[in-house]
Design a protein around this motif. Structure first.
Motif, short mmCIF file in Angstrom:
data_model
loop_
_atom_site.label_atom_id
_atom_site.label_comp_id
_atom_site.label_asym_id
_atom_site.label_seq_id
_atom_site.Cartn_x
_atom_site.Cartn_y
_atom_site.Cartn_z
N GLY A 1 53.19 54.62 38.27
CA GLY A 1 53.38 53.17 38.29
C GLY A 1 54.58 52.72 37.49
N SER A 2 54.92 53.47 36.44
CA SER A 2 56.05 53.08 35.59
C SER A 2 57.39 53.17 36.30
CB SER A 2 56.08 53.95 34.34
OG SER A 2 56.50 55.29 34.64
N THR B 1 40.93 58.55 38.59
CA THR B 1 42.00 58.15 39.50
C THR B 1 41.93 56.66 39.79
OG1 THR B 1 42.01 60.34 40.55
CG2 THR B 1 43.01 58.54 41.78
N ILE B 2 40.72 56.18 40.06
CA ILE B 2 40.53 54.76 40.36
C ILE B 2 40.95 53.89 39.18
CG2 ILE B 2 38.80 52.99 40.89
CD1 ILE B 2 37.24 55.20 42.38
N ASP B 3 40.54 54.27 37.97
CA ASP B 3 40.90 53.49 36.78
C ASP B 3 42.41 53.48 36.55
OD1 ASP B 3 38.27 52.95 36.44
OD2 ASP B 3 38.00 54.08 34.59
N ARG C 1 43.90 51.09 39.09
CA ARG C 1 43.60 49.71 38.71
C ARG C 1 44.51 49.23 37.59
NH1 ARG C 1 36.94 49.94 38.69
NH2 ARG C 1 36.64 49.68 40.94
N LEU C 2 44.79 50.12 36.64
CA LEU C 2 45.63 49.76 35.51
C LEU C 2 47.05 49.41 35.95
CD1 LEU C 2 46.05 49.50 32.46
CD2 LEU C 2 46.50 51.96 32.38
N GLN D 1 52.65 46.92 38.83
CA GLN D 1 53.56 48.02 39.07
C GLN D 1 53.29 48.73 40.40
OE1 GLN D 1 52.82 50.38 35.55
NE2 GLN D 1 54.53 49.46 34.46
N ALA D 2 52.12 48.52 40.96
CA ALA D 2 51.75 49.20 42.20
C ALA D 2 50.80 48.32 43.01
CB ALA D 2 51.08 50.54 41.90
#
Length: 308
Positions: A120-121, A151-153, A156-157, A163-164
């Protein structure tokens, strides 16, 4: 699942987890499964990792490391927690899974979340201090509906941080995934899936995923938590079982299942590893694995190669 039993005295009836104490290879019978049409119908016994966790060589390696070094330096890997043992394990696992490099993480959960936040970064790096990133700079992450909570967490973050954008496709439904991919105008796409879904007992359709990867050019991330040392001729996991190691870009694994110890891994190219080292917060700000644990992992890999 089989119930846990305490060690029995001589002459008493052995419990279900003591039947194959003479050889770790026979202890592997706790993971015996009956397969029908590529679906695992039944898992027998308790924890898969019981096979190697109690092996004499694994115990001896942990004891020896503890006697010589104690728990080791208790800091993050980037500060002082990284040792020669950690490096040896990373090299061994990278070779086992035919990848350029490997990152050793404190847990499988931290490995998955570190990878997702690092991916995401990329959008924030491209945005050059602009918040939030523009749509064409964000990452499109396509996730199987039954992926692991870590993976889900992680997804979500990064989604909450703008970022995504997450797209959840129906479990192992390649037609639905194909539709979502074709409908998405975002250029940077990632598909992440379990290799073996432990609760349902079915494999991800890797051959079809590889075809879609060739068609759309997305980054393919595989969570092979239940495959390392258990599947494939050399223990390289489910990608080796399906013969598609070269088509998996990043492979996340666990050291508490088939390896029988503790920790998580991200196996990838050195370039992706460097990104996680600098952007994977759950890795950066976690204490490194204790030396006795890492030494036992190295011993378990050696035993697996020798007694396979």
């Amino acid at each position: 699942p089989a119930r846990r039993v305490r060690p029995t005295a001589a002459g008493r009836k052995k419990g279900p987890n003591q039947r194959f104490s003479s050889s770790w290879g026979r202890d592997w019978a706790v993971f015996l499964c009956r397969r029908r049409k590529n679906r695992l119908r039944r898992l027998v016994g308790g924890a898969v990792g019981d096979a190697l966790s109690s092996h004499p060589a694994v115990r001896e390696a942990a004891v020896k490391a503890a006697q010589e070094y104690g728990m080791g330096l208790r800091g993050s890997s980037l500060i002082c927690g990284y040792t020669t043992y950690h490096k040896l394990v990373e090299e061994s696992l990278a070779e086992l899974q035919k990848k350029e490099d490997c990152l050793l993480c404190p847990t499988g959960f931290s490995a998955n979340t570190a990878l997702m936040t690092a991916l995401g970064s990329i959008s924030s790096l491209l945005a050059a201090r602009r918040k939030p990133p523009r749509d064409h700079e964000r990452i499109a992450i396509f996730s199987d509906a039954l992926n692991h909570a870590s993976t889900i967490d992680g997804i979500r973050l990064v989604e909450r941080q703008h970022q995504a954008v997450a797209f959840v496709y129906k479990h192992c439904d390649m037609s639905h995934l194909d539709f979502l991919l074709s409908s998405c105008s975002m250029k940077k796409k990632v598909v992440v899936t379990y290799s073996l879904f432990s609760m349902d007992g079915d494999f991800a359709p890797l051959p079809q995923l590889v075809k879609l990867r060739n068609k759309y050019g997305f980054l393919l991330v595989l969570d092979d938590a239940h495959g390392t040392l258990l599947c494939g001729e050399n223990g390289g996991g489910i990608p080796e079982l399906f013969g598609c190691e070269d088509d998996i870009d990043i492979c996340v694994g666990s050291l508490s299942k088939g390896v029988g110890c503790q920790g998580g891994i991200v196996v990838s190219s050195t370039r992706w590893k460097r990104l996680i080292l600098s952007r994977g917060r759950s890795f950066i700000f976690s204490t490194a694995l204790p030396l006795p644990v890492v030494a036992s992992v190295h011993a378990a890999i050696h035993v697996s190669k020798k007694e396979r």
